[in-house]
Design an enzyme around this catalytic site. Structure first.
Site, PDB file in Angstrom:
ATOM      1  N   GLU A 124       0.823  -1.204   0.000  1.00  0.00           N
ATOM      2  CA  GLU A 124       0.000   0.000   0.000  1.00  0.00           C
ATOM      3  C   GLU A 124       0.866   1.265   0.000  1.00  0.00           C
ATOM      4  O   GLU A 124       1.580   1.515   0.981  1.00  0.00           O
ATOM      5  CB  GLU A 124      -0.878  -0.026   1.257  1.00  0.00           C
ATOM      6  CG  GLU A 124      -1.779   1.185   1.392  1.00  0.00           C
ATOM      7  CD  GLU A 124      -2.685   1.089   2.619  1.00  0.00           C
ATOM      8  OE1 GLU A 124      -2.295   0.417   3.596  1.00  0.00           O
ATOM      9  OE2 GLU A 124      -3.774   1.697   2.577  1.00  0.00           O
ATOM     10  N   GLU A 218     -11.948   1.560   4.997  1.00  0.00           N
ATOM     11  CA  GLU A 218     -11.023   1.772   6.114  1.00  0.00           C
ATOM     12  C   GLU A 218     -11.266   3.186   6.645  1.00  0.00           C
ATOM     13  O   GLU A 218     -10.468   4.097   6.424  1.00  0.00           O
ATOM     14  CB  GLU A 218      -9.570   1.599   5.645  1.00  0.00           C
ATOM     15  CG  GLU A 218      -8.603   1.584   6.818  1.00  0.00           C
ATOM     16  CD  GLU A 218      -7.156   1.601   6.353  1.00  0.00           C
ATOM     17  OE1 GLU A 218      -6.387   0.824   6.883  1.00  0.00           O
ATOM     18  OE2 GLU A 218      -6.817   2.423   5.471  1.00  0.00           O
TER      19      GLU A 218
HETATM   20  C1  LER Z   1      -3.362   1.151   6.329  1.00  0.00           C
HETATM   21  O1  LER Z   1      -4.254   0.583   5.417  1.00  0.00           O
HETATM   22  C2  LER Z   1      -3.230   2.597   6.107  1.00  0.00           C
HETATM   23  O2  LER Z   1      -3.912   3.163   5.284  1.00  0.00           O
HETATM   24  C3  LER Z   1      -2.240   3.330   6.895  1.00  0.00           C
HETATM   25  O3  LER Z   1      -2.515   4.711   6.866  1.00  0.00           O
HETATM   26  C4  LER Z   1      -2.126   2.846   8.295  1.00  0.00           C
HETATM   27  O4  LER Z   1      -1.337   3.723   8.990  1.00  0.00           O
HETATM   28 MN    MN Z   2      -5.259   2.079   3.928  1.00  0.00          MN
END
Ligand code: LER
Ligand code: MN
Length: 244
Positions: A124, A218
């Site tokens: 990510e 999220e």
């Molecule tokens: C995790 O998916 C994310 O987006 C991060 O910002 C976690 O700190």
């Molecule tokens: Mn994230």
């Protein structure tokens, strides 16, 4: 609650692999008709201070083991593990190239494991306030190209992209061949619709690349966890119906 609201899956953020008992979790999601979308590994950083780019080889080795155990727990639930904050960060600007190299070395080991268990690993890109290694979809694409791995995909998080990309839709389209998962969340990290991301072009881009992974919420528990979950799926249904 997720099942009642009509979600297809849940994403799990666990303190360690030991906290995820695949038989128990699998039994619960199966009984509710849900899937596990992904398993986050960020607790390795948040709780244990581990990172895959640590300059200390022993600590970096611990980070690799932590993620590998998470990958196994995720695979037992038919889900990919996510590397977000576990990528770590360079301690100074000068250290960035070496830190990226250390991250790549760790990922090479983990991607061999991903091949062995035939399960995707998600990386990510994070915004500049969380890392100075992989910030953009382009950084992520370059990493994928360099590692040339069959099981590596990008997690495109709209919150991070809102800070780092020139244009959200262009970023998604540019990531067409590598995006495997999306954190579908607004500019202020509240549920989609509670911030200022213009969703119509984002939805068009998601359609254009024929994305068939999960849109995972999220989001902050605002105004409450249940309220955010209910509003998010309501908004997703509305925006996908409106933007054909
Ligand atoms: C995790 O998916 C994310 O987006 C991060 O910002 C976690 O700190
Ligand atoms: Mn994230």
């Amino acid at each position: 609650m997720a099942s009642q609201l009509g979600y297809d899956a849940v994403e799990i953020f666990a303190p360690s692999a030991k906290a995820v008992e695949p038989k128990e979790v699998g039994g619960i999601v199966d009984s509710l008709g849900l899937q596990v979308a992904a398993l986050g590994t960020g607790a390795g950083w948040v709780l244990h201070g581990l990172s895959l780019s640590d300059a200390d080889n022993t600590r970096r080795q611990h980070a690799v083991v932590f993620v590998r155990e998470m990958m196994d727990a995720a695979a037992a639930l038919n889900a990919p593990a996510i590397i977000g904050s576990m990528q770590g960060k360079a301690t100074s600007r000068n250290d960035i190239p070496d830190a990226v190299q250390r991250l790549q070395d760790s990922l090479e080991v983990l991607l061999e494991h991903a091949d062995a268990i035939d399960q995707v690993l998600l990386i990510e890109p994070l915004n500049r306030y969380e890392t100075n290694l992989i910030n953009t979809i382009d950084d992520g694409r370059m990493l994928c190209r360099q590692l040339g791995a069959d099981h590596l995909r990008l997690l495109a998080d709209l919150f991070h992209m809102n800070i780092e990309e020139t244009d959200l839709a262009d970023g998604i389209v540019a990531g067409q061949s590598v995006i495997g998962h999306i954190h579908f969340v607004d500019s202020n990290r509240r549920f989609p619709g509670a911030g200022h991301i213009p969703y119509a072009p984002v939805v068009s881009a998601i359609r254009q690349i024929s994305f068939d992974g999960y849109l995972s919420i999220e989001g902050l528990p605002w105004p409450s966890s249940d309220g955010a979950a209910a509003e998010a799926i309501r908004f997703i249904r509305e925006i996908f119906a409106e933007s054909p």
